[in-house]
Enzyme design. Sequence first.
Site, PDB file in Angstrom:
ATOM      1  N   ASP A  89       0.746  -1.207  -0.216  1.00  0.00           N
ATOM      2  CA  ASP A  89      -0.076   0.109   0.071  1.00  0.00           C
ATOM      3  C   ASP A  89       0.912   1.202   0.097  1.00  0.00           C
ATOM      4  OD1 ASP A  89      -2.239   1.671   0.019  1.00  0.00           O
ATOM      5  OD2 ASP A  89      -2.641   1.354   2.246  1.00  0.00           O
TER       6      ASP A  89
HETATM    7  C1  SPV Z   1      -7.559   1.972   3.248  1.00  0.00           C
HETATM    8  O1  SPV Z   1      -8.438   1.167   3.737  1.00  0.00           O
HETATM    9  O2  SPV Z   1      -6.652   1.798   2.328  1.00  0.00           O
HETATM   10  C2  SPV Z   1      -7.520   2.998   3.935  1.00  0.00           C
HETATM   11  C3  SPV Z   1      -7.606   2.964   5.368  1.00  0.00           C
HETATM   12  O3  SPV Z   1      -6.844   4.222   3.325  1.00  0.00           O
HETATM   13  S1  SPV Z   1      -6.209   2.884   6.280  1.00  0.00           S
HETATM   14  O4  SPV Z   1      -5.795   1.492   5.722  1.00  0.00           O
HETATM   15  O5  SPV Z   1      -6.406   2.901   7.785  1.00  0.00           O
HETATM   16  O6  SPV Z   1      -5.105   4.043   5.631  1.00  0.00           O
HETATM   17 MG    MG Z   2      -5.998   3.673   1.810  1.00  0.00          MG
END
Ligand code: SPV
Ligand code: MG
Length: 473
Positions: free
Chosen positions: A54
């Site tokens: 991510d």
């Molecule tokens: C996601 O679900 O990708 C978000 C929320 O952005 S978090 O993972 O808490 O950043």
């Molecule tokens: Mg996110």
Amino acid sequence: MKASQQLRQLLCGESCEQILEAHNALSATIVEAAGVPGIWVSSLTLSCANGLRDNSELTMTQALEILESMTARVEIPILFDGDTGYGHFNHFQQLVRRLCLRGVAGVCIEDKVFPKTNSFLRSEQQKLAPVEEFCGKIRAGKDCQTDPDFVLVARTEALITGLGMECAIERAERYVEAGADAVLIHSKDSSFAPIQEFMRRFGDAAPVICVPTTYYSTPPEAFDHAGIALVIWANQMLRAGVDAMQRVAARIGESGSARDVEDFIAPVKELFRLQDADGLSQIDRTYGQNSTWKAVVLAASRGEGLDALTSDRPKCMIPVRGIPVIEKLVQNLRAEGVRDISIVRGYCGEALSPEGATYYDNPRWQQTGEIASLASARAALKGDIVFAYGDLIFKRYILHELMTSGAAITLVVDASKPFLDTGRRVDRVTLSAPPPATYDEDEYSLAAISADLPDAETHGEWIGLGRSSAEGT
Ligand code: SPV
Ligand code: MG
């Protein structure tokens, strides 16, 4: 209602609503079937499900393709986690245009810098974009949305990066001034308290969204009480899937057999149901090469005994539960794959409403009967044909059973015989054997049909619905 309008309703309703994460069309379908009113397409779970971090590793094109597979499958609105907008304001504009094209209801962008890192990783080291720059991105997005109801959510990471409440509030206010439709305030605290404080101080300039991944134990009423518009359960679907898959993989790997897991995994037929396997046979009947089914509907007579109700229309145009009887009949025929529908009209023929049918006229409807009407549609009498009176009301399964008959000519007979008490004149039928009083799927041959059969020889009434195969025709 358009997905974007649905999302606006969720954000602007009286009470707090919730949406749930999905990362592909299957999980989206499951969320929708559970009655959850919306979907969060999370950058964390989308990247994870695709074997990436991510950290802005998943490309815009990859995300759009997955989103498209989801909007093609569900009706509920999708709010897409657009990270930092995939770069500068111009990249964000490209994203917004493409999301609108694909029917995505809204996008959320966060005030971090590209390439971003997930909020729960090294959060204190993360940098926020300058306020002005982020406001420019919001304006750029709003200026190019082609769906006027598309929702742009501005997310501040001020609490995540440790910049504090003042900064969070100031940024949220600036983002609303720049045109954001809603604000997402993110927190990694294990308690709801920081968000409650934010809510007390922010006011009601725009709906506020929160993501209680770390403060998941907050009672649902607390969100409502604090004035939160929307709660996002941001990753629970993927986490559920990962846990189940790890357990099944380990058991199969260890034992070399699926015997131990069969009882607690979804049956194969559930996969067929989720991918709507039955839907294919339905469309095959409608569009497949073998779909030659036709229907001839006889609607020439006025219909008896309804006087004033039929002063300006034939009986089949009287609405039952708000829809003319013949319209419902045509709907049922189409649902069973009958594409080519001919209707014979006579009395008040111009009042018949079904569209997309071929019309034939029996101008001598007053002097003649059903056979003359059928003959008026002679040109349509080729191949496999369903024939029906236009004023018939019946349950669709009866038509479904009729379509599966293999006989040259099949008539639908109602064996309940109410006419024996009322004395109504009907097409009485004698069958090859008396039918049982209970449910029975057998077909019978026709021994006699006439309005004048004696009661003792009468097994039922032809209802005015039948089918003739090519041979029978
Ligand atoms: C996601 O679900 O990708 C978000 C929320 O952005 S978090 O993972 O808490 O950043
Ligand atoms: Mg996110």
